[in-house]
Every structure is written in C-alpha cells, then in structure tokens.
Design an enzyme around this catalytic site. Structure first.
Site, PDB file in Angstrom:
ATOM      1  N   GLU A 131      -2.885   3.099  -3.148  1.00 42.15           N
ATOM      2  CA  GLU A 131      -3.311   4.073  -2.144  1.00 42.15           C
ATOM      3  C   GLU A 131      -2.936   5.494  -2.553  1.00 42.15           C
ATOM      4  O   GLU A 131      -3.705   6.441  -2.319  1.00 42.15           O
ATOM      5  CB  GLU A 131      -2.683   3.729  -0.799  1.00 42.15           C
ATOM      6  CG  GLU A 131      -3.229   2.443  -0.190  1.00 42.15           C
ATOM      7  CD  GLU A 131      -2.494   2.018   1.071  1.00 42.15           C
ATOM      8  OE1 GLU A 131      -3.036   1.190   1.809  1.00 42.15           O
ATOM      9  OE2 GLU A 131      -1.359   2.503   1.306  1.00 42.15           O
ATOM     10  N   LYS A 146       4.621  -7.259   6.294  1.00 40.23           N
ATOM     11  CA  LYS A 146       3.704  -6.418   5.527  1.00 40.23           C
ATOM     12  C   LYS A 146       4.070  -6.324   4.048  1.00 40.23           C
ATOM     13  O   LYS A 146       5.239  -6.255   3.678  1.00 40.23           O
ATOM     14  CB  LYS A 146       3.656  -5.003   6.109  1.00 40.23           C
ATOM     15  CG  LYS A 146       3.089  -4.902   7.506  1.00 40.23           C
ATOM     16  CD  LYS A 146       1.617  -5.304   7.524  1.00 40.23           C
ATOM     17  CE  LYS A 146       0.714  -4.345   6.779  1.00 40.23           C
ATOM     18  NZ  LYS A 146       0.713  -2.993   7.365  1.00 40.23           N
ATOM     19  N   HIS A 161     -23.470  -2.100  -2.851  1.00 39.21           N
ATOM     20  CA  HIS A 161     -23.377  -1.685  -1.447  1.00 39.21           C
ATOM     21  C   HIS A 161     -22.219  -2.380  -0.722  1.00 39.21           C
ATOM     22  O   HIS A 161     -22.251  -2.532   0.505  1.00 39.21           O
ATOM     23  CB  HIS A 161     -24.686  -1.957  -0.690  1.00 39.21           C
ATOM     24  CG  HIS A 161     -25.898  -1.369  -1.328  1.00 39.21           C
ATOM     25  ND1 HIS A 161     -26.278  -0.062  -1.141  1.00 39.21           N
ATOM     26  CD2 HIS A 161     -26.801  -1.916  -2.191  1.00 39.21           C
ATOM     27  CE1 HIS A 161     -27.378   0.182  -1.843  1.00 39.21           C
ATOM     28  NE2 HIS A 161     -27.707  -0.929  -2.491  1.00 39.21           N
ATOM     29  N   SER A 170       6.999  -2.560   5.431  1.00 39.03           N
ATOM     30  CA  SER A 170       6.859  -1.741   6.631  1.00 39.03           C
ATOM     31  C   SER A 170       8.223  -1.573   7.285  1.00 39.03           C
ATOM     32  O   SER A 170       9.062  -2.483   7.264  1.00 39.03           O
ATOM     33  CB  SER A 170       5.896  -2.403   7.617  1.00 39.03           C
ATOM     34  OG  SER A 170       5.992  -1.817   8.899  1.00 39.03           O
TER      35      SER A 170
END
Length: 483
Positions: A297, A290, A163, A284
């Site tokens: 992704e 970043k 979970h 970025s």
C-alpha cells in the site's frame, strides 16, 4: 562571507538568508561538489591559470574537507539550530568558506573561471549519474525476484483479467514476466537518460563562458563524462535531464504501484490467491486478526509523491527566461525526493516479493468459473472455418445457456453445442480444459508453456549475466575515469 559583498552596503536580512538558503537540502551534494572542484583545480593548475602551489594547497584541503564529511565531523555543513540562521547560503559556499578557512588566499582562487551556475549544474549531473546506476540496480533486483517467483510457480495456471473481470486462463509465470518486461523498459529509460546526463556543463560559467583559457573537455574526461554541454547558456539554464529522470521514476513507480495493487487484491480474503510474509505486513492496533499489506500500500501511495515531484519541477521551469534564475534552486527537493522514493520502493518491492507465496489449489478452483474458455471455443469454431464474428455469437449463446442452467462450459451436454453449430466435434474437450488450452496458443510471446519457458530462459540469461550493478566509483572520491 558573502561572495557579492563588494557591491552591497548592508548585509542580507537574517530572515531573507534563512528563506533563501538551500543548505539544508543541497548539503547532500557535498561529495559531488568536492569531486567537481578537485577536477576544476587540477585543470586550473595545468593551464597555469592559478599557481601550482595554490592548487596543491586547495587539493589537499578539499580532500581533508571530504574526510570531515565522510567521518561526520562537518558541523559547518549543518543548519544552525534555534536562531534560524544558516552557516552559508548553500553547500557550494559552505565548502568554499571552509576551504578558505584552511588555506587563506589560496582557497579564494578556486572559483576562478567558474560560477555557481555551472557548478551546481555539474553537481546535480554527478549526483544523477550515480543515482541512475543505483536505481538501475534496484530494478534488476525487482526483476530477479519476479523471475525467481515465476520459476517457483512455473506450472500454475491462473485466471487472466481484463476490466478486473476474469477473461482467459494464463500461466502465473506469464503474468509475472509481464512485470519483468515493464521494469526492463523502465531501466532502459533511466540508462538512456544517463547518456544525456553524462555531459559536463562546467565551463559555462554564469552563462557566457569565461575569458580564461580553460580546458572543458579535459575536466569532463577527469570526471568521467562523455563530453560537454556545448552551449554555455544551455549548460546553466536547463534542468531537462532532472525532469527526464523524474519522469522515468514516475513511470517506474506506476508499474510498481500496479504490481502492489495486485498484491493488495490477491492477498485479500475475497481473492485468497497469495500471501505476503510477516516481515512485510503489519497488524492492527485494535483488530487482532488483521494482516495488512502495508508495504504494498505504501508503494502504491508513494507513487503519487513522485508524480507530484515531476509536476513541481515542470512548473518551476515552465516560465523561466534564459539563462539561470533563482527559481531553479527549487529543483533539488523534487529530485531528491523522487530519487529516494523510487530507490526505496524498488528495494522493498524486491525483498517483499521473495516472501510472497501463492495458493495453487485456490487458482485451480477458479479455472472452471466465469467461462474463462469462451474465447477458446470461438477460436475453435474459427479454425473449423466459421467466420469469427459468427463464432463469437454462437459461443455467446452457449454462455447465456450455461448461465441459465447454472452450469459450466464443460458441464453443458455436447448435444447443446451441436445444436448451435455443426462445426462442433467431440474434440471440443481439448479447449474445455484450461491447462490443455494453453498449449493451443501459437503466437510468439503468448501464455503457451513453451513460450513462457523460452521467455524464462531468456530472462535467466539476461539477469544472471548482469549481476554486477553498473557502479561508479564512490561519490566524492575524486575524479573518475571516463565511463
């Protein structure tokens, strides 16, 4: 040239031709188409259905056309620019037109005892067979990367999750080997699909077979097929092996996406468990600090494409009466997209995993948090004869007490344990140490160090002994030996 021009009095509207042409998509089957034609013409000559001299001309010309394709000189395969017109309706007619240009009437004999219906069914099976071998190799690469990572971090203990909540301590290697197992089932699905792919539909003709004395099994053997699709209607009218392939690709992408999601989580500042190499991350355009896990992704995002490919082809096929329908031309785009996506995603995943590093110290910090050893305490009581449900309740009270006192299980005084159950002894220290608790596991396939070591040895043997991918001969190189 229109292969049906004798029946019609006016040409196809150019816009209708542009709308219906699949050449821009199916031209990637050109090598497979030529490979099938080489086997077909060999059979026609052997059965004396066409003159041997014509068969020789056709064979030489097809090999020349193949060289044109492989050397980038096949401009006749390209969609015309500007006008929106196409050289041919599909790859099959483009190659046949080129063949007739080179051989005249001899080339016009190639299509004897064959329809585009069984021709395209053959081409996609040849394509699928080679593609499955490629994807099976991609999966092995991903498995090897995971196994190598498990070996580097074989002694690292991490919080296991259910979970998305911390649950029990496990070896990081055990967690990584779970994906090795998943991918192995994926590979098995592809290879099982390959058995059904590896049947030749050629000879089904349009749907009813042919009156010529063809040798279906002989052609199948030339092309390396294990047999034929026996029913001529079935041979040309179903695309279940394509759907099965995309289904296997969808499941594989689901597994890759889950692993990618964990990398996204683990590399975040909130988790700080892992880091991905710079070669597989991006920055970025506005935020200098970043480091984004873009490859992970994208794997996660591309999974939806493959799901869509599966639904697209299922939808195309769901209402079609037997036998062939032009709707089935729409099978190529989802097939090619799924194949390209799963292969590219697995390739990037395998390479990216080799750059991933884990923070051992960070894992250690988390092992005494969130009561990871509560289940071990309940099992301890159960081994002492306390019914498990009673043991569960006792440990639940202890956890609540620790939460009230803001302490860990190991920091709680022994007197508090003894107060709640006489079964507790001083030996509870064995189960209040995450690393020591792993050795208490007895079940096969558990996270016990001995079981994880056994699993790693097994996979080292499997993956080390399977370094040569099950390659077929180069596509389009001519008939293959039976596989």
């Amino acid at each position: 040239m229109k292969e049906w021009k004798g029946r019609f009095r006016e040409p196809l509207d150019p816009r209708a031709l542009a709308f219906s042409s699949s050449l821009g998509v199916d031209k990637r089957l050109a090598r497979d188409d030529i490979q099938g034609s080489l086997a077909h013409v060999a059979m026609l000559a052997a059965r004396r259905i066409i003159p041997a001299a014509d068969a020789k001309k056709i064979t030489l010309a097809l090999k020349t056309i193949l060289r044109e394709i492989e050397t980038g000189r096949a401009g006749w395969l390209e969609v015309s620019s500007g006008s929106g017109r196409f050289v041919a309706e599909d790859v099959h007619m483009a190659i046949e037109q080129r063949l007739i240009e080179k051989t005249g009437k001899a080339g016009a004999r190639l299509h004897t005892a064959r329809s585009r219906n069984d021709q395209v069914a053959l081409d996609v099976r040849l394509y699928l067979r080679a593609t499955i071998d490629q994807v099976a190799g991609n999966i092995r690469d991903a498995q090897r990367s995971l196994l190598a990572m498990a070996g580097r971090y074989h002694d690292v203990v991490m919080p296991g999750y259910t979970h998305l909540q911390r649950a029990q301590p496990v070896l990081l290697a055990h967690h990584l080997l779970a994906y090795v197992e998943m991918f192995d089932r994926d590979r098995a699905r592809f290879l099982d699909c390959r058995k059904r792919v590896n049947r030749s539909p050629l000879g089904g003709a349009a749907l009813a077979g042919t009156s010529f004395p063809i040798d279906r099994m002989g052609v199948a053997r030339l092309l390396g097929f294990a047999g034929v699709v026996e029913n001529s209607i079935d041979a040309v009218s179903d695309r279940d092996v394509l759907i099965e392939f995309i289904g296997a690709a969808a499941i594989t992408m689901m597994h890759a996406s889950r692993l990618a999601e964990e990398l996204v989580l683990w590399t975040s500042r909130e988790w700080r468990f892992a880091s991905v190499g710079d070669a597989f991350t991006t920055g970025s355009s506005i935020m200098p600090q970043k480091k984004n896990p873009d490859m992970a992704e994208l794997i996660r995002g591309k999974t939806g494409r493959v799901y869509g490919d599966l639904m697209a082809l299922l939808t195309v096929m769901k209402g079609l009466p037997l036998a062939y329908n032009r709707d089935m031309q729409e099978d190529k785009e989802p097939l090619f997209d799924a194949a390209d996506t799963v292969s590219a995603s697995l390739d990037i995943l395998a390479r990216m995993l080799m750059t991933v590093t884990f923070d051992r110290g960070r894992f250690e910090q988390e092992l005494d948090a969130d009561f990871l050893l509560a289940t071990e305490l309940a099992d301890y009581l159960a081994r002492k004869g306390v019914p498990f449900r009673e043991a569960h309740a006792v440990v639940g009270e202890i956890v609540a007490l620790c939460q009230e006192n803001r302490c860990s299980l190991s920091e709680l005084p022994f007197s508090e344990y003894a107060r709640r159950s006489k079964a507790f002894g001083r030996d509870i220290a064995e189960v209040l140490n995450a690393r020591a608790s792993l050795a208490l596991k007895r079940s096969e396939g558990s996270t016990a160090p001995s079981e994880v070591s056994r699993a790693m040895r097994k996979w080292q043997k499997v993956l080390g002994g399977d370094r040569n991918r099950p390659r077929t001969s180069p596509r389009g190189a001519g008939p293959r030996k039976r596989q």
